[in-house]
Design a protein around this motif. Structure first.
Motif, PDB file in Angstrom:
ATOM      1  N   THR A 115      -8.182   7.484   8.819  1.00 39.23           N
ATOM      2  CA  THR A 115      -7.091   8.020   8.094  1.00 39.23           C
ATOM      3  C   THR A 115      -5.897   7.154   8.914  1.00 39.23           C
ATOM      4  OG1 THR A 115      -7.554  10.971   9.071  1.00 39.23           O
ATOM      5  CG2 THR A 115      -4.855   9.880   8.769  1.00 39.23           C
ATOM      6  N   PHE A 116      -5.985   6.741  10.103  1.00 33.41           N
ATOM      7  CA  PHE A 116      -5.565   5.083  10.667  1.00 33.41           C
ATOM      8  C   PHE A 116      -5.165   3.904   9.626  1.00 33.41           C
ATOM      9  CE2 PHE A 116      -4.639   7.307  14.482  1.00 33.41           C
ATOM     10  CZ  PHE A 116      -3.264   7.486  14.829  1.00 33.41           C
ATOM     11  N   SER A 117      -5.952   4.362   8.836  1.00 34.21           N
ATOM     12  CA  SER A 117      -6.910   2.717   7.935  1.00 34.21           C
ATOM     13  C   SER A 117      -5.757   3.334   6.743  1.00 34.21           C
ATOM     14  CB  SER A 117      -8.399   2.758   7.925  1.00 34.21           C
ATOM     15  OG  SER A 117      -8.454   1.501   6.982  1.00 34.21           O
ATOM     16  N   PHE A 118      -6.761   4.114   6.106  1.00 31.07           N
ATOM     17  CA  PHE A 118      -5.573   4.726   4.687  1.00 31.07           C
ATOM     18  C   PHE A 118      -4.034   4.584   5.098  1.00 31.07           C
ATOM     19  CE2 PHE A 118      -2.503   7.665   2.870  1.00 31.07           C
ATOM     20  CZ  PHE A 118      -3.574   8.117   1.744  1.00 31.07           C
ATOM     21  N   ILE A 119      -3.489   4.679   6.115  1.00 31.57           N
ATOM     22  CA  ILE A 119      -2.100   4.695   6.189  1.00 31.57           C
ATOM     23  C   ILE A 119      -1.762   3.396   6.330  1.00 31.57           C
ATOM     24  CG2 ILE A 119       0.073   5.222   8.176  1.00 31.57           C
ATOM     25  CD1 ILE A 119      -0.840   7.732   6.515  1.00 31.57           C
ATOM     26  N   PHE A 120      -3.051   2.406   6.607  1.00 28.48           N
ATOM     27  CA  PHE A 120      -2.452   1.134   6.877  1.00 28.48           C
ATOM     28  C   PHE A 120      -2.486   0.612   6.240  1.00 28.48           C
ATOM     29  CE2 PHE A 120      -3.258  -3.431   7.963  1.00 28.48           C
ATOM     30  CZ  PHE A 120      -2.740  -3.944   8.389  1.00 28.48           C
ATOM     31  N   ILE A 167     -12.743   2.127   2.994  1.00 27.75           N
ATOM     32  CA  ILE A 167     -12.321   3.038   1.819  1.00 27.75           C
ATOM     33  C   ILE A 167     -11.580   3.293   2.251  1.00 27.75           C
ATOM     34  CG2 ILE A 167     -13.805   4.951   0.965  1.00 27.75           C
ATOM     35  CD1 ILE A 167     -16.238   4.231   1.502  1.00 27.75           C
ATOM     36  N   ALA A 168     -10.732   4.024   3.131  1.00 31.33           N
ATOM     37  CA  ALA A 168      -9.567   3.623   4.326  1.00 31.33           C
ATOM     38  C   ALA A 168      -8.653   3.158   3.018  1.00 31.33           C
ATOM     39  CB  ALA A 168     -10.262   4.914   4.679  1.00 31.33           C
ATOM     40  N   PHE A 169      -8.868   2.059   3.479  1.00 37.11           N
ATOM     41  CA  PHE A 169      -7.581   0.853   3.419  1.00 37.11           C
ATOM     42  C   PHE A 169      -7.473   0.955   1.558  1.00 37.11           C
ATOM     43  CE2 PHE A 169      -6.750  -3.114   2.763  1.00 37.11           C
ATOM     44  CZ  PHE A 169      -5.162  -3.244   3.096  1.00 37.11           C
ATOM     45  N   THR A 170      -9.070   0.691   0.944  1.00 34.63           N
ATOM     46  CA  THR A 170      -8.522   1.204  -0.204  1.00 34.63           C
ATOM     47  C   THR A 170      -7.922   2.166  -1.255  1.00 34.63           C
ATOM     48  OG1 THR A 170     -10.776  -0.414  -0.779  1.00 34.63           O
ATOM     49  CG2 THR A 170      -9.862   0.882  -2.440  1.00 34.63           C
ATOM     50  N   ALA A 171      -7.843   2.919  -0.523  1.00 30.23           N
ATOM     51  CA  ALA A 171      -7.370   4.463  -0.811  1.00 30.23           C
ATOM     52  C   ALA A 171      -5.896   3.857  -0.313  1.00 30.23           C
ATOM     53  CB  ALA A 171      -8.353   5.813  -0.217  1.00 30.23           C
ATOM     54  N   GLY A 172      -5.130   3.868   0.649  1.00 30.80           N
ATOM     55  CA  GLY A 172      -4.062   3.775   1.285  1.00 30.80           C
ATOM     56  C   GLY A 172      -3.537   3.190  -0.209  1.00 30.80           C
ATOM     57  N   LEU A 218      -1.118   1.914   2.747  1.00 35.85           N
ATOM     58  CA  LEU A 218      -0.915   2.621   2.130  1.00 35.85           C
ATOM     59  C   LEU A 218       0.983   1.388   2.011  1.00 35.85           C
ATOM     60  CD1 LEU A 218       0.260   6.144   1.408  1.00 35.85           C
ATOM     61  CD2 LEU A 218       2.077   4.662   2.759  1.00 35.85           C
ATOM     62  N   LEU A 219       1.227   1.683   3.971  1.00 35.70           N
ATOM     63  CA  LEU A 219       1.761   0.355   3.745  1.00 35.70           C
ATOM     64  C   LEU A 219       1.800  -0.878   3.809  1.00 35.70           C
ATOM     65  CD1 LEU A 219       1.984   2.349   7.408  1.00 35.70           C
ATOM     66  CD2 LEU A 219       3.998   2.944   5.465  1.00 35.70           C
ATOM     67  N   SER A 220       0.391  -1.508   3.423  1.00 36.79           N
ATOM     68  CA  SER A 220       0.940  -2.697   3.338  1.00 36.79           C
ATOM     69  C   SER A 220       1.091  -2.984   2.269  1.00 36.79           C
ATOM     70  CB  SER A 220      -1.116  -2.985   3.489  1.00 36.79           C
ATOM     71  OG  SER A 220      -1.240  -3.436   4.774  1.00 36.79           O
ATOM     72  N   MET A 221       1.148  -1.899   0.577  1.00 39.38           N
ATOM     73  CA  MET A 221       0.944  -2.180  -0.177  1.00 39.38           C
ATOM     74  C   MET A 221       2.613  -1.317  -0.078  1.00 39.38           C
ATOM     75  SD  MET A 221       0.260  -2.331  -3.547  1.00 39.38           S
ATOM     76  CE  MET A 221       0.403  -2.713  -4.684  1.00 39.38           C
ATOM     77  N   ILE A 222       3.344  -0.921   0.328  1.00 37.79           N
ATOM     78  CA  ILE A 222       5.038  -0.374   0.340  1.00 37.79           C
ATOM     79  C   ILE A 222       5.711  -1.571   0.711  1.00 37.79           C
ATOM     80  CG2 ILE A 222       6.769  -0.026   0.960  1.00 37.79           C
ATOM     81  CD1 ILE A 222       4.907   3.129   1.514  1.00 37.79           C
ATOM     82  N   VAL A 223       4.774  -2.696   1.307  1.00 34.73           N
ATOM     83  CA  VAL A 223       5.365  -4.093   2.345  1.00 34.73           C
ATOM     84  C   VAL A 223       5.530  -4.728   1.243  1.00 34.73           C
ATOM     85  CG1 VAL A 223       5.472  -6.019   4.186  1.00 34.73           C
ATOM     86  CG2 VAL A 223       4.867  -3.233   4.717  1.00 34.73           C
ATOM     87  N   LEU A 224       4.143  -5.035   0.456  1.00 34.94           N
ATOM     88  CA  LEU A 224       4.006  -5.896  -0.504  1.00 34.94           C
ATOM     89  C   LEU A 224       5.441  -6.270  -2.158  1.00 34.94           C
ATOM     90  CD1 LEU A 224       0.223  -5.889  -0.947  1.00 34.94           C
ATOM     91  CD2 LEU A 224       1.951  -8.137  -0.333  1.00 34.94           C
ATOM     92  N   MET A 225       5.248  -4.536  -1.948  1.00 37.14           N
ATOM     93  CA  MET A 225       6.293  -4.396  -3.041  1.00 37.14           C
ATOM     94  C   MET A 225       8.023  -4.655  -3.026  1.00 37.14           C
ATOM     95  SD  MET A 225       5.294  -0.492  -5.024  1.00 37.14           S
ATOM     96  CE  MET A 225       4.405   0.013  -3.713  1.00 37.14           C
ATOM     97  N   ASP A 226       7.622  -4.396  -1.593  1.00 38.50           N
ATOM     98  CA  ASP A 226       9.238  -4.830  -0.786  1.00 38.50           C
ATOM     99  C   ASP A 226       9.782  -5.791  -0.977  1.00 38.50           C
ATOM    100  OD1 ASP A 226      12.012  -4.003   0.068  1.00 38.50           O
ATOM    101  OD2 ASP A 226      10.913  -4.818   2.072  1.00 38.50           O
ATOM    102  N   LEU A 227       8.740  -6.771  -0.326  1.00 41.52           N
ATOM    103  CA  LEU A 227       8.820  -8.464  -0.718  1.00 41.52           C
ATOM    104  C   LEU A 227       8.804  -8.803  -2.408  1.00 41.52           C
ATOM    105  CD1 LEU A 227       6.084  -9.820   1.911  1.00 41.52           C
ATOM    106  CD2 LEU A 227       8.353  -9.378   2.519  1.00 41.52           C
ATOM    107  N   PHE A 228       8.165  -8.590  -3.124  1.00 41.54           N
ATOM    108  CA  PHE A 228       8.033  -9.146  -4.609  1.00 41.54           C
ATOM    109  C   PHE A 228       9.056  -7.962  -5.764  1.00 41.54           C
ATOM    110  CE2 PHE A 228       4.261 -10.571  -2.517  1.00 41.54           C
ATOM    111  CZ  PHE A 228       3.902 -11.679  -3.031  1.00 41.54           C
ATOM    112  N   GLY A 229       9.455  -7.081  -5.159  1.00 40.84           N
ATOM    113  CA  GLY A 229      10.227  -6.429  -5.579  1.00 40.84           C
ATOM    114  C   GLY A 229      12.129  -6.420  -5.800  1.00 40.84           C
TER     115      GLY A 229
END
Length: 242
Positions: free
Chosen positions: A224-229, A37-42, A231-242
């Motif tokens: 909380t750590f899962s949430f941050i992970f 759930i926390a990963f999803t939130a991030g 969030l960062l996973s999505m940032i990496v994806l946006m950087d790769l595809f953006g």
């Protein structure tokens, strides 16, 4: 249009992909549930704050974005008044069919802003945004599909039936994505409103539902750590595809 359809279909089918473990396991621990759930939130926060809102600001201003975000929050709040949150850990007993209907209806509700965000993202001027958002929504659909399938299995519904119901609930995202794409693609002034509306709706779900759920069983620190992970996973994806 074809790219949008492919993206929305794959994103929606991720719900079923995430539900696959239900065919093997009937339960997951509280800790794993909270991590998912926390990963999803991030993922949803990252998609909203670093994808949808910046793109909306690029083609409008803070007033338009603020109105869109507030509209998304208000609409989700009103909808949840009539379709309340369902505890995914509910045990069998009572009006099982009613409980199952409510959780399926709630999932349909939560999938509306997700499908909308995919559709309007593909209609934006940034052609890469649609793919990034579709991937992000697909990632968050997987744990969502698993949790819903687990709930249905706990309501004395067969595992195979629970899997198919969880899979089919994602189909609403395809319909909403088409509607969102059509409206914003042919009425360009709606694009920033659509993007910010989707962001507001997703943020409402995160703060109202996902974060409280992930912190309710004594796993707040690891969640909380899962949430941050996430969030960062999505940032990496946006950087790769953006």
């Amino acid at each position: 249009m074809e790219t949008m359809l492919i993206g929305s279909v794959l994103s929606a089918l991720s719900t079923g992909f995430g539900a696959l473990p239900i065919l093997i396991f009937k339960r997951v621990s509280h800790r794993w549930r909270d991590w998912l759930i926390a990963f999803t939130a991030g993922v949803m926060v990252s998609a909203s704050m670093f994808g949808l809102i910046p793109q909306a600001l690029d083609v409008s201003d803070t007033i338009v974005v603020s109105l869109g975000v507030l509209l998304g929050v208000v609409v989700l709040s009103l909808l949840e008044t009539y379709i309340p949150h369902i505890d995914l850990e509910s045990r069998p007993g009572g009006a099982t069919s009613d409980k199952a209907f409510l959780i399926v209806a709630a999932l349909f509700l939560h999938n509306i802003p997700e499908g909308l965000s995919v559709g309007v993202s593909f209609a934006s001027v940034d052609q890469e945004l649609g793919a990034v958002v579709a991937i992000g929504i697909g990632l968050q659909n997987m744990p969502e599909g698993l949790l819903v399938a687990l709930f249905l299995a706990n309501q004395s519904i067969g595992r195979m039936k629970a899997f198919w119901i969880a899979t089919l609930t994602g189909s609403v995202e395809i319909v909403v994505a088409i509607v969102g794409y059509g409206l914003t693609n042919y009425v360009s002034g709606l694009v920033p409103y659509g993007l910010s509306f989707a962001a507001g709706a997703m943020m409402f779900i995160v703060y109202k539902e996902l974060i409280p759920e992930s912190h309710g069983d004594g796993n707040a620190r690891t969640a909380t750590f899962s949430f941050i992970f996430g969030l960062l996973s999505m940032i990496v994806l946006m950087d790769l595809f953006g």
